[in-house]
Design an enzyme around this catalytic site. Structure first.
Site, PDB file in Angstrom:
ATOM      1  N   HIS A  59       3.874   1.711   2.404  1.00 10.79           N
ATOM      2  CA  HIS A  59       5.097   0.990   2.021  1.00 10.79           C
ATOM      3  C   HIS A  59       5.849   1.773   0.947  1.00 10.79           C
ATOM      4  CE1 HIS A  59       2.444  -2.681   3.077  1.00 10.79           C
ATOM      5  NE2 HIS A  59       3.168  -2.378   4.134  1.00 10.79           N
ATOM      6  N   HIS A 117      -4.154  -1.615  15.624  1.00 13.78           N
ATOM      7  CA  HIS A 117      -4.991  -2.603  14.944  1.00 13.78           C
ATOM      8  C   HIS A 117      -6.429  -2.665  15.443  1.00 13.78           C
ATOM      9  CE1 HIS A 117      -0.867  -3.804  13.964  1.00 13.78           C
ATOM     10  NE2 HIS A 117      -1.402  -4.001  12.787  1.00 13.78           N
ATOM     11  N   LYS A 171      -9.655  -0.599   5.862  1.00 15.97           N
ATOM     12  CA  LYS A 171     -10.720  -1.097   4.976  1.00 15.97           C
ATOM     13  C   LYS A 171     -12.079  -0.734   5.552  1.00 15.97           C
ATOM     14  CE  LYS A 171      -8.237  -4.719   2.646  1.00 15.97           C
ATOM     15  NZ  LYS A 171      -7.572  -5.952   2.990  1.00 15.97           N
ATOM     16  N   CYS A 195       0.310  -6.750  15.126  1.00 14.41           N
ATOM     17  CA  CYS A 195       1.675  -6.226  15.290  1.00 14.41           C
ATOM     18  C   CYS A 195       2.685  -7.359  15.263  1.00 14.41           C
ATOM     19  CB  CYS A 195       1.872  -5.541  16.641  1.00 14.41           C
ATOM     20  SG  CYS A 195       0.867  -4.119  16.960  1.00 14.41           S
ATOM     21  N   HIS A 230       0.835  -1.197   0.000  1.00 16.72           N
ATOM     22  CA  HIS A 230       0.000   0.000   0.000  1.00 16.72           C
ATOM     23  C   HIS A 230       0.877   1.258   0.000  1.00 16.72           C
ATOM     24  CE1 HIS A 230       0.794   0.605   4.247  1.00 16.72           C
ATOM     25  NE2 HIS A 230       0.346  -0.608   4.520  1.00 16.72           N
ATOM     26  N   CYS A 236      -5.305  -2.643  20.940  1.00 16.82           N
ATOM     27  CA  CYS A 236      -4.082  -2.176  20.293  1.00 16.82           C
ATOM     28  C   CYS A 236      -4.429  -0.941  19.465  1.00 16.82           C
ATOM     29  CB  CYS A 236      -3.533  -3.277  19.388  1.00 16.82           C
ATOM     30  SG  CYS A 236      -2.386  -2.649  18.151  1.00 16.82           S
ATOM     31  N   LYS A 294      -6.120   7.041  10.097  1.00 16.63           N
ATOM     32  CA  LYS A 294      -5.345   5.895   9.653  1.00 16.63           C
ATOM     33  C   LYS A 294      -6.161   5.187   8.559  1.00 16.63           C
ATOM     34  CE  LYS A 294      -3.840   1.594  11.691  1.00 16.63           C
ATOM     35  NZ  LYS A 294      -2.699   1.045  11.279  1.00 16.63           N
ATOM     36  N   CYS A 300      -0.466  -9.140  20.281  1.00 15.86           N
ATOM     37  CA  CYS A 300      -1.302  -8.629  19.188  1.00 15.86           C
ATOM     38  C   CYS A 300      -0.824  -9.265  17.892  1.00 15.86           C
ATOM     39  CB  CYS A 300      -1.215  -7.108  19.095  1.00 15.86           C
ATOM     40  SG  CYS A 300      -2.018  -6.476  17.591  1.00 15.86           S
TER      41      CYS A 300
HETATM   42  N1  MSP Z   1       7.603  -6.658   8.818  1.00 16.86           N
HETATM   43  C1  MSP Z   1       7.669  -5.583   9.719  1.00 16.86           C
HETATM   44  C2  MSP Z   1       8.997  -4.843   9.616  1.00 16.86           C
HETATM   45  C3  MSP Z   1      10.212  -5.704   9.819  1.00 16.86           C
HETATM   46  S1  MSP Z   1      11.664  -4.805   9.526  1.00 16.86           S
HETATM   47  C4  MSP Z   1      12.859  -5.745  10.158  1.00 16.86           C
HETATM   48  C5  MSP Z   1       6.538  -4.589   9.472  1.00 16.86           C
HETATM   49  N2  MSP Z   1       5.971  -4.641   8.261  1.00 16.86           N
HETATM   50  S2  MSP Z   1       4.770  -3.695   7.774  1.00 16.86           S
HETATM   51  O1  MSP Z   1       4.502  -4.107   6.426  1.00 16.86           O
HETATM   52  O2  MSP Z   1       3.698  -3.749   8.685  1.00 16.86           O
HETATM   53  O3  MSP Z   1       5.258  -2.230   7.823  1.00 16.86           O
HETATM   54  C6  MSP Z   1       6.466  -1.881   7.253  1.00 16.86           C
HETATM   55  C7  MSP Z   1       6.691  -0.409   7.188  1.00 16.86           C
HETATM   56  O4  MSP Z   1       5.636   0.251   6.512  1.00 16.86           O
HETATM   57  C8  MSP Z   1       6.838   0.258   8.543  1.00 16.86           C
HETATM   58  O5  MSP Z   1       7.972   1.095   8.509  1.00 16.86           O
HETATM   59  C9  MSP Z   1       5.596   1.063   8.670  1.00 16.86           C
HETATM   60  O6  MSP Z   1       5.785   2.227   9.406  1.00 16.86           O
HETATM   61  C10 MSP Z   1       5.318   1.401   7.229  1.00 16.86           C
HETATM   62  N3  MSP Z   1       3.944   1.779   7.073  1.00 16.86           N
HETATM   63  C11 MSP Z   1       2.831   1.017   7.224  1.00 16.86           C
HETATM   64  N4  MSP Z   1       1.747   1.827   7.089  1.00 16.86           N
HETATM   65  C12 MSP Z   1       2.120   3.099   6.877  1.00 16.86           C
HETATM   66  C13 MSP Z   1       1.477   4.293   6.569  1.00 16.86           C
HETATM   67  N5  MSP Z   1       0.170   4.409   6.512  1.00 16.86           N
HETATM   68  N6  MSP Z   1       2.266   5.378   6.309  1.00 16.86           N
HETATM   69  C14 MSP Z   1       3.626   5.303   6.263  1.00 16.86           C
HETATM   70  N7  MSP Z   1       4.244   4.187   6.538  1.00 16.86           N
HETATM   71  C15 MSP Z   1       3.519   3.101   6.981  1.00 16.86           C
HETATM   72  O7  MSP Z   1       6.223  -3.827  10.339  1.00 16.86           O
END
Ligand code: MSP
Length: 469
Positions: A24, A149, A300, A132, A21, A146, A297, A129
């Site tokens: 990421h 979530h 869905k 998380c 998304h 949480c 945030k 959780c």
């Molecule tokens: N798998 C773990 C990270 C392990 S690193 C050794 C994880 N994955 S995640 O897919 O949930 O999130 C990864 C990254 O995406 C995090 O840095 C998180 O902050 C970022 N983001 C997830 N949602 C976000 C937004 N809405 N906005 C900006 N970044 C966000 O956690």
């Protein structure tokens, strides 16, 4: 700034429980901009990305989708790769935690930690959780749920292997305070220090029983490692480390980019694992805020998800890269809506930059002034090395605005007819400015920067960004 000859930047590895998304994309584009900036300066750079593929959450998702976990994670991991290619992310390593070499390295590390006595068998009782994939503290919860979530964590009491945390706590505080391990922006450093000074760290659970989708502990196969140890080690295995030899020459990372939700684990468990292993800590942990949609945030249930495909479709690759980073302050939460992105796209890219290029080139069609070259501004270097990505863009856009105003104030299109020498002088200044702008844009908007360079070279106008509705 002295030239460094090697530079390692990492992004978090993303969970593959769902398709990628916009959040990421935000982290990854920011990392790519930094990497490109260093590459441009002739430095050796390694940018790592990857996918975090084990754990209960993913196992459950695969089950719901009626797929074998491996088949499920293969598909989603591929979607991340495809998106990075589309967004023009030039990464050097893509690590998947289900990769056999990585799994082996994780086992080697766990064996070492166990033999050192840094990991021991105990019982972990806590609130887990699944969203998380983390144990939470009572005080992290909001109305018993949480905050990330919106679910009530489950009380889990089970045999678990634990990582000794407390004995490294003071040393960790020192490393943060001395900036040997620097956390940026500073407000996040403060937050971590106050957390570390406010309580004794609990030993962290590093394994779970009955989660089959994970890496089994080599000394106790009933347990699989709890996602974070497996995930953290990606930063080393992506460089080819086997978990027991000397760490690769590129280690330690200069910058590890993380979102604020994974700051705490990256500032506690991760450095403590490294300290137990006697491996140097990353130099900088750079933390960004979240992308919010309409102040909330994205979820869905709220129906406010801004899809990355939609953004790409409407604004193109460079437009998306620009909008992600220019939308707000790096390090703080950034609130976006499709309407605001559209406005910004039209104002900054179609009208601001696009217009400037086309006006300058059109006027120059008659005068044929040669495009100039200008030195790269030191002030701009500072904002990028300080990772103020959005301020950096604002500075570039100040220059664009200045140039557009300069054309208007001098009524350049009339001046060409009335006073050619003066018009030529002004045009020369504008071309110099455009040349610098095109250089500064390289890390952010690589294709646009190239195009502007070509337009200047050929002195032929072309539409860079068409207005969108
Ligand atoms: N798998 C773990 C990270 C392990 S690193 C050794 C994880 N994955 S995640 O897919 O949930 O999130 C990864 C990254 O995406 C995090 O840095 C998180 O902050 C970022 N983001 C997830 N949602 C976000 C937004 N809405 N906005 C900006 N970044 C966000 O956690």
């Amino acid at each position: 700034m002295a030239k460094q000859n090697k530079f390692f930047i990492s992004t978090p590895i993303y969970y593959v429980n769902d398709k990628p998304h916009i959040g990421h994309a935000y982290t990854t584009v920011a990392a790519d901009v930094l990497a490109r900036w260093h590459r441009e300066r002739g430095e050796k750079i390694f940018l790592s990305v990857g996918t975090d593929e084990h754990g209960l959450k993913i196992q459950q998702k695969a089950q719901v989708a009626g797929k074998e976990p491996q088949v499920f994670v293969d598909e989603i991991s591929q979607q991340f790769k495809a998106l990075w290619n589309k967004l023009n992310i030039k990464y050097d390593g893509f690590l998947r935690t289900t990769d056999e070499k990585h799994r082996q390295a994780v086992q080697n590390v766990l064996q070492t930690l166990f033999e050192k006595g840094a990991v021991y068998k105990g019982v972990y009782k806590g609130l887990y959780c699944v969203g998380c994939e983390q144990f939470l503290h009572e005080k992290d919860l909001v109305e018993g749920k949480c905050p990330d979530h919106g679910q009530e964590p489950e009380m889990v009491e089970e045999e678990s292997y634990l990582l000794k945390m407390t004995e490294k706590q003071q040393e960790l505080i020192k490393k943060i305070e001395s900036r040997e391990f620097q956390i940026l922006p500073e407000h996040y450093e403060k937050e971590v220090l106050s957390f570390l000074k406010g309580q004794e760290l609990q030993d962290a659970s590093v394994s779970r029983q009955n989660v089959s989708w994970g890496v089994p502990l080599p000394f106790d196969e009933k347990h699989t490692t709890y996602v974070w140890v497996d995930a953290f080690l990606n930063y080393l295995t992506v460089l080819g480390w086997d978990g027991k030899s000397q760490v690769p020459a590129l280690w330690p990372p200069h910058v590890q980019l993380v979102g604020k939700d994974i700051l705490r684990v990256h500032a506690t468990i991760w450095p403590i694992i490294l300290m137990h292993l006697e491996i140097p800590l990353p130099k900088k942990l750079v933390v960004h805020g979240h992308i919010l949609s309409g102040g909330k945030k994205m979820s869905k249930t709220l129906g406010n998800i801004i899809s990355v495909e939609e953004v790409l479709e409407k604004f193109g690759v460079d437009g998306t890269r620009y909008l992600l980073l220019a939308a707000g302050t790096f390090g703080r939460d950034v609130d976006v809506t499709m309407e605001r992105l559209t406005e910004k796209y039209n104002a900054d890219l179609a009208n601001g930059l696009g217009n400037l290029v086309s006006r300058v080139i059109k006027i120059n069609a008659k005068l044929k002034v040669k495009n100039g070259k200008e030195k790269v501004s030191e002030e701009l270097e500072k904002t990028l090395s300080g990772l103020q990505l959005n301020s950096h863009l604002e500075k570039i856009w100040d220059k664009i605005e200045w140039a557009n105003k300069y054309i208007e104030q001098n009524k350049l299109w009339e001046l060409v007819k009335k006073d050619e020498p003066k018009a030529k002088k002004i045009l020369q200044e504008l071309l110099n400015a455009l040349f610098s702008i095109s250089r500064w844009l390289i890390p952010f908007l690589p294709e646009t920067a190239k195009k502007v360079g070509q337009i200047l070279e050929k002195n032929e106008s072309e539409i860079l960004f068409a207005r969108v509705k």
